[in-house]
Design a protein around this motif. Structure first.
Motif, short mmCIF file in Angstrom:
data_model
loop_
_atom_site.label_atom_id
_atom_site.label_comp_id
_atom_site.label_asym_id
_atom_site.label_seq_id
_atom_site.Cartn_x
_atom_site.Cartn_y
_atom_site.Cartn_z
N LEU A 153 -5.71 -18.88 -25.11
CA LEU A 153 -5.10 -20.04 -25.78
C LEU A 153 -3.91 -20.54 -24.97
CD1 LEU A 153 -4.84 -21.82 -28.45
CD2 LEU A 153 -3.04 -20.23 -29.05
N ILE A 154 -3.07 -19.58 -24.52
CA ILE A 154 -1.90 -19.96 -23.72
C ILE A 154 -2.35 -20.67 -22.45
CG2 ILE A 154 -0.03 -19.04 -22.30
CD1 ILE A 154 0.33 -16.89 -24.38
N SER A 155 -3.37 -20.11 -21.78
CA SER A 155 -3.81 -20.72 -20.53
C SER A 155 -4.32 -22.13 -20.77
CB SER A 155 -4.88 -19.87 -19.86
OG SER A 155 -6.08 -19.96 -20.58
N PHE A 156 -5.01 -22.33 -21.90
CA PHE A 156 -5.54 -23.66 -22.18
C PHE A 156 -4.41 -24.65 -22.47
CE2 PHE A 156 -7.62 -26.92 -24.85
CZ PHE A 156 -8.55 -27.36 -23.92
N ALA A 157 -3.45 -24.21 -23.29
CA ALA A 157 -2.32 -25.08 -23.61
C ALA A 157 -1.55 -25.44 -22.35
CB ALA A 157 -1.40 -24.40 -24.63
N VAL A 158 -1.32 -24.41 -21.52
CA VAL A 158 -0.59 -24.63 -20.27
C VAL A 158 -1.35 -25.61 -19.39
CG1 VAL A 158 -0.06 -23.49 -18.08
CG2 VAL A 158 0.73 -22.50 -20.21
N PHE A 159 -2.68 -25.42 -19.32
CA PHE A 159 -3.47 -26.30 -18.47
C PHE A 159 -3.44 -27.74 -18.96
CE2 PHE A 159 -7.42 -28.57 -17.81
CZ PHE A 159 -7.37 -28.69 -16.44
N VAL A 160 -3.64 -27.94 -20.26
CA VAL A 160 -3.67 -29.30 -20.79
C VAL A 160 -2.34 -30.00 -20.54
CG1 VAL A 160 -3.79 -30.66 -22.91
CG2 VAL A 160 -5.42 -28.84 -22.52
N LEU A 161 -1.25 -29.26 -20.77
CA LEU A 161 0.07 -29.88 -20.56
C LEU A 161 0.30 -30.21 -19.10
CD1 LEU A 161 2.26 -27.87 -23.05
CD2 LEU A 161 1.81 -30.30 -23.08
N SER A 162 -0.12 -29.28 -18.20
CA SER A 162 0.15 -29.60 -16.79
C SER A 162 -0.79 -30.68 -16.29
CB SER A 162 0.10 -28.35 -15.92
OG SER A 162 -1.13 -27.72 -16.03
N ALA A 163 -2.00 -30.77 -16.89
CA ALA A 163 -2.90 -31.87 -16.53
C ALA A 163 -2.29 -33.19 -16.97
CB ALA A 163 -4.25 -31.67 -17.18
N TYR A 164 -1.65 -33.15 -18.14
CA TYR A 164 -0.98 -34.35 -18.63
C TYR A 164 0.12 -34.78 -17.66
CZ TYR A 164 2.51 -36.95 -21.29
OH TYR A 164 3.44 -37.87 -21.69
N SER A 165 0.87 -33.79 -17.16
CA SER A 165 2.00 -34.15 -16.30
C SER A 165 1.53 -34.59 -14.92
CB SER A 165 2.97 -33.00 -16.18
OG SER A 165 2.60 -32.19 -15.11
N SER A 166 0.39 -34.02 -14.45
CA SER A 166 -0.06 -34.44 -13.12
C SER A 166 -0.93 -35.68 -13.20
CB SER A 166 -0.80 -33.29 -12.44
OG SER A 166 -1.89 -32.92 -13.23
N GLY A 167 -1.11 -36.21 -14.40
CA GLY A 167 -1.93 -37.40 -14.59
C GLY A 167 -1.43 -38.56 -13.75
#
Lengths: 256, 319
Positions: B22-36
């Motif tokens: 869950l942590i890895s997914f949340a971290v990934f989604v947030l960093s994908a948002y920031s690198s958008g």
């Protein structure tokens, strides 16, 4: 003994709030009068930009306390709700524990560092990251009480009367867990202040536009040897605030 | 019965593993948002829209999120971590830094655990005595003191005025063991003082609960002194809450190391996290977060397994 401790903590906290409220202000930059020592005009001297330390200190402290108050309210209510899910004997309970474990394994500082790199550092990031990381401690406190209260006779009676789950929770359960939860909330309050100041110290906390005890200490660190008061005064202020809260926390904890 | 217990532990560890996901997914989604808007970052605002689209496609930001998540997870597990925004190889950077942080954490525990045990036993052994009162003072002071204030205070006393320890900086273990230890002593002492107040608090509470129990009373009737009762009877069961605390202690040690390493300018994982956050290097931070989550997962899982062997009374294991 414990009552005295609580009253002492409360009195200290109130005195601090009063002092801060009367002295808070946004002091403007005034380079010629930089690094003045204590005087009647600047009771605690001025910083490297010539700003009055007392007014910045007071405003910074008030901002910290206000933020910590908001964080406490959010995490306490969310923790209470979560504890009711933990108490269910079904999938929801596993999800609730799972959520709590996930947050707990990160800790607020690391979470805040990450969130402030994704979004920009600011009040929202502080509130979200610290509130999230404080939820498990409240939820656990409430849960450990809930397990006991739930089997009390007045609850089984209300259940047999056909009272709804929500009504039982509001009427019977929450009042009985509130004692310990509010004591824990005092602990959350003081640790939120400490975490926020650590973040501000690191530069990812309160935006530099606003004064904060943490960033004041970070600025003063470079002049630590020639002007130790730049570091010592904010540190002492921070210590007094958390001390007053922790005294109340310890006193109320041994009561409940 | 034993079988059931084993299943419960396996279930708990499985749940912890899921929370890692869950942590890895949340971290990934947030960093994908920031690198958008990474293409915006690289090309600037004045570039044409089609160039933005082409770069986004080249960087692989147009594929489905879930595919990218699986790749992120695969790259994390296979240690294929890529580079920081400065172009440093992330794997060698993190590996070199995590050992520094782990060394400080280990040293912190070596300082704080024996101290906490000694102080709590002596304090509970003679309630209201001098040591009991001193321990209460210790708890309230170091519970209320911010970590960076302790660090700066220790630095002022031991480095500037007494010049016993270096002011800041780090000497690797390979160069000189003595210098290495003296460079991590003050950072570890800071964390140890902070965490001892927590450990002593928990230990004192559980020790006083144990010496009020029936078997303590019977030991008292046999003529054992309070300190003997504590050492022979109460110490082991009183340690369970401390073991249960270990995962949150690990998380807070990592958090504390971020502050302490920055103050003493030590090249550890914590100071890397702080500088990555200030530079808004979300990708580096997401790998650091995954590492920290993984380490706290390891402590949490091992503490639960340990508790299930030690403590026959353990109910749900969440206590």
């Amino acid at each position: 003994m414990d009552k005295r401790k609580f009253i002492f903590g409360l009195a200290l906290f109130s005195v601090l709030i009063i002092v801060f409220t009367f002295n808070a202000g946004l002091s403007s930059v005034d380079m010629p009068s930089a690094l003045e020592s204590f005087s009647s005009q600047h009771p605690l001297g001025t910083d490297t930009f010539g700003r009055d330390i007392l007014s910045r200190l007071s405003l910074g402290a008030l901002i910290s306390i206000a933020l910590a108050f908001i964080i406490t309210i959010i995490s306490t209510s969310a923790g209470l709700v979560l504890s009711f899910f933990m108490d269910e004997r079904n999938l929801l309970s596993s999800v609730a524990w799972f959520f709590s474990d996930s947050i707990k394994s990160l800790g607020s500082v690391i979470l805040a560092l990450f969130l402030s790199s994704v979004f920009s550092p600011g009040f929202a990031v502080i509130i979200v990251s610290i509130s999230l990381s404080q939820i498990p401690s409240i939820a656990r406190t409430s849960y450990s009480r809930l397990v006991i209260v739930r089997n009390e006779e007045f609850v089984t009676y209300a259940e047999s009367e056909g009272m709804g789950k929500l009504a039982i929770a509001m009427r019977h359960l929450i009042p009985h867990v509130m004692g310990e939860v509010s004591s824990q909330a005092l602990g959350v309050f003081s640790s939120s202040i400490l975490t926020e100041s650590a973040l501000s110290f690191l530069g990812t906390g309160i935006p530099v536009l606003y004064p904060s005890l943490g960033s004041m200490m970070n600025e003063g660190r470079t002049l630590m040897l020639s002007r130790p008061s730049l570091v010592v005064i904010p540190a002492l202020t921070l210590f007094l605030i958390t001390l007053s809260l922790n005294l109340m926390y310890e006193a109320s904890e041994s009561y409940s | 019965m034993r079988r059931e217990k084993r299943f419960r532990v396996i279930g708990q560890v499985g749940l912890l593993l899921l929370s890692l996901l869950l942590i890895s997914f949340a971290v990934f989604v947030l960093s994908a948002y920031s690198s958008g808007d990474m293409s915006l970052y690289i090309l600037g605002e004045n570039a044409r829209a089609e160039n933005h689209e082409r770069l986004s496609a080249e960087l692989g930001y147009e594929r489905p999120l879930i595919l990218r998540y699986i790749e992120f997870l695969r790259d994390f597990i296979t240690l294929n971590w890529g580079a920081t925004i400065h172009g440093y190889d992330l794997r060698s950077l993190i590996v070199s830094r995590i050992f520094v942080t782990l060394e400080i954490m280990l040293f912190t525990l070596l300082l704080s655990i024996p101290f906490s045990y000694a102080l709590s036993c002596l304090a509970v052994g003679k309630r209201g005595g001098l040591i009991d009162r001193l321990s209460r003072l210790f708890i309230i002071i170091f519970f209320s003191m911010p970590s960076f204030a302790i660090a700066i205070m220790l630095m002022l006393i031991f480095s500037f005025h007494l010049s016993i320890f270096p002011i800041s900086g780090f000497t690797p273990l390979g160069i000189s063991i003595a210098e290495n230890l003296s460079s991590i002593f003050l950072p570890s002492l800071t964390l140890a003082l902070m965490h001892s107040s927590l450990f002593i608090r928990v230990l004192k509470k559980s020790l006083s609960r144990e010496i009020a129990s029936v078997y303590a009373t019977s030991a008292r009737a046999r003529g054992e002194s309070e300190l003997e009762i504590i050492l022979h009877e109460a110490l082991k069961p009183a340690s369970f809450p401390l073991i249960a605390l270990s995962s949150s202690a690990a998380a807070s040690l990592f958090a504390g190391s971020a502050v302490v390493e920055t103050v003493f300018s030590i090249p550890g994982l914590g100071s890397l996290a702080v500088s990555a956050s200030l530079e808004r290097d979300t990708y580096t931070l997401s790998i650091i977060i995954m590492m920290i989550a993984f380490f706290t997962f390891l402590t949490s899982a091992s503490s639960r397994i340990l508790l299930s062997f030690l403590d026959p009374m353990k109910g749900r294991g969440h206590g």
